[in-house]
Design a protein around this motif. Structure first.
Motif, mmCIF file in Angstrom:
data_model
loop_
_atom_site.group_PDB
_atom_site.id
_atom_site.type_symbol
_atom_site.label_atom_id
_atom_site.label_comp_id
_atom_site.label_asym_id
_atom_site.label_seq_id
_atom_site.Cartn_x
_atom_site.Cartn_y
_atom_site.Cartn_z
ATOM 1 N N LEU A 31 86.544 -54.224 78.672
ATOM 2 C CA LEU A 31 87.026 -55.314 79.515
ATOM 3 C C LEU A 31 86.485 -56.682 79.109
ATOM 4 O O LEU A 31 86.586 -57.633 79.865
ATOM 5 C CB LEU A 31 86.649 -55.038 80.984
ATOM 6 N N CYS B 103 82.919 -44.646 75.084
ATOM 7 C CA CYS B 103 83.058 -46.101 75.096
ATOM 8 C C CYS B 103 84.354 -46.489 74.408
ATOM 9 O O CYS B 103 84.767 -45.861 73.435
ATOM 10 C CB CYS B 103 81.874 -46.758 74.387
ATOM 11 N N VAL C 216 75.580 -53.456 84.123
ATOM 12 C CA VAL C 216 76.955 -53.194 84.568
ATOM 13 C C VAL C 216 77.950 -54.003 83.737
ATOM 14 O O VAL C 216 78.981 -53.484 83.299
ATOM 15 C CB VAL C 216 77.124 -53.475 86.081
ATOM 16 N N THR C 217 77.648 -55.272 83.494
ATOM 17 C CA THR C 217 78.549 -56.096 82.679
ATOM 18 C C THR C 217 78.627 -55.542 81.260
ATOM 19 O O THR C 217 79.715 -55.481 80.673
ATOM 20 C CB THR C 217 78.090 -57.569 82.665
ATOM 21 N N GLU D 107 80.911 -52.625 81.406
ATOM 22 C CA GLU D 107 82.316 -53.049 81.528
ATOM 23 C C GLU D 107 82.857 -53.539 80.184
ATOM 24 O O GLU D 107 84.003 -53.269 79.831
ATOM 25 C CB GLU D 107 82.442 -54.138 82.590
ATOM 26 N N GLU E 177 81.122 -43.526 86.084
ATOM 27 C CA GLU E 177 81.341 -44.963 86.192
ATOM 28 C C GLU E 177 79.995 -45.608 86.480
ATOM 29 O O GLU E 177 79.025 -44.924 86.814
ATOM 30 C CB GLU E 177 82.327 -45.296 87.311
ATOM 31 N N GLU F 202 78.568 -49.145 88.573
ATOM 32 C CA GLU F 202 78.952 -50.294 89.390
ATOM 33 C C GLU F 202 77.720 -50.976 89.968
ATOM 34 O O GLU F 202 76.625 -50.431 89.932
ATOM 35 C CB GLU F 202 79.894 -49.837 90.514
ATOM 36 N N ARG F 203 77.937 -52.140 90.529
ATOM 37 C CA ARG F 203 76.844 -52.929 91.096
ATOM 38 C C ARG F 203 76.350 -52.388 92.440
ATOM 39 O O ARG F 203 75.235 -52.654 92.850
ATOM 40 C CB ARG F 203 77.272 -54.389 91.242
ATOM 41 N N ARG G 64 84.137 -49.918 78.783
ATOM 42 C CA ARG G 64 85.483 -49.964 79.353
ATOM 43 C C ARG G 64 86.404 -50.959 78.650
ATOM 44 O O ARG G 64 87.562 -51.078 79.014
ATOM 45 C CB ARG G 64 85.412 -50.260 80.852
ATOM 46 N N LEU H 31 86.389 -60.546 81.503
ATOM 47 C CA LEU H 31 85.229 -60.781 82.362
ATOM 48 C C LEU H 31 84.658 -62.172 82.179
ATOM 49 O O LEU H 31 84.757 -62.773 81.115
ATOM 50 C CB LEU H 31 84.129 -59.769 82.039
#
Length: 145
Positions: free
Chosen positions: A136, A13, A126-127, A130, A109, A111-112, A134, A140
């Motif tokens: 992000l 992470c 997923v959020t 991210e 990874e 993803e949706r 990640r 977002l």
């Protein structure tokens, strides 16, 4: 060597800056790697009681702290630890799916949809991935708050 670096780095992470003072999100406690984060998100979704979430998540990770341990777990032993959360079959299937992919994918990874869509991991998971895996968070605008 490069493929090993990709394998390892994709599971780590890279969390964003901490939340503002006074704000504490449960996901932040499980950012040691992407597996812990996604399993915790799966277990906390659709549960309103904070103490129930914490008891069940901590109980799970204290007994099965790694993806390998989770995959080797007897579902009959996992059930009493997680039954307060409800939806056991779906949650357990998600734990197994995330654990299997965490160990076997060359690059991890989440993803949706598509190849990196895991059972039981929706927008919230997923959020969270991210944001905390990640880094992000500042880019977002999640729809699932």
């Amino acid at each position: 060597p490069e493929s090993w670096q990709v394998y390892v780095r994709s599971r780590l992470c890279t969390p964003p800056p901490p939340c503002p003072d006074g704000v504490s999100l449960l996901q932040e406690r499980y950012t040691e790697d992407a597996w812990h984060l996604l399993v915790a998100c799966n277990l906390m979704s659709r549960v309103s009681s904070g103490p129930v979430k914490e008891r069940c998540i901590n109980g799970f990770f204290s007994r099965w702290p790694t993806p390998t341990a989770a995959l080797n777990a007897n579902p009959n032993e996992v059930l009493p630890v997680l039954e307060s959360l409800g939806l056991f079959e779906g949650r357990y299937r998600s734990i197994c799916d995330v654990s299997h992919n965490f160990l076997s994918l060359p690059e991890f990874e989440c993803e949706r949809k598509g190849d990196f869509k895991f059972h039981g991991i929706g927008d919230f998971g997923v959020t969270s991935f991210e944001i905390w895996a990640r880094g992000l968070g500042l880019t977002l605008h999640p729809e699932d708050r």
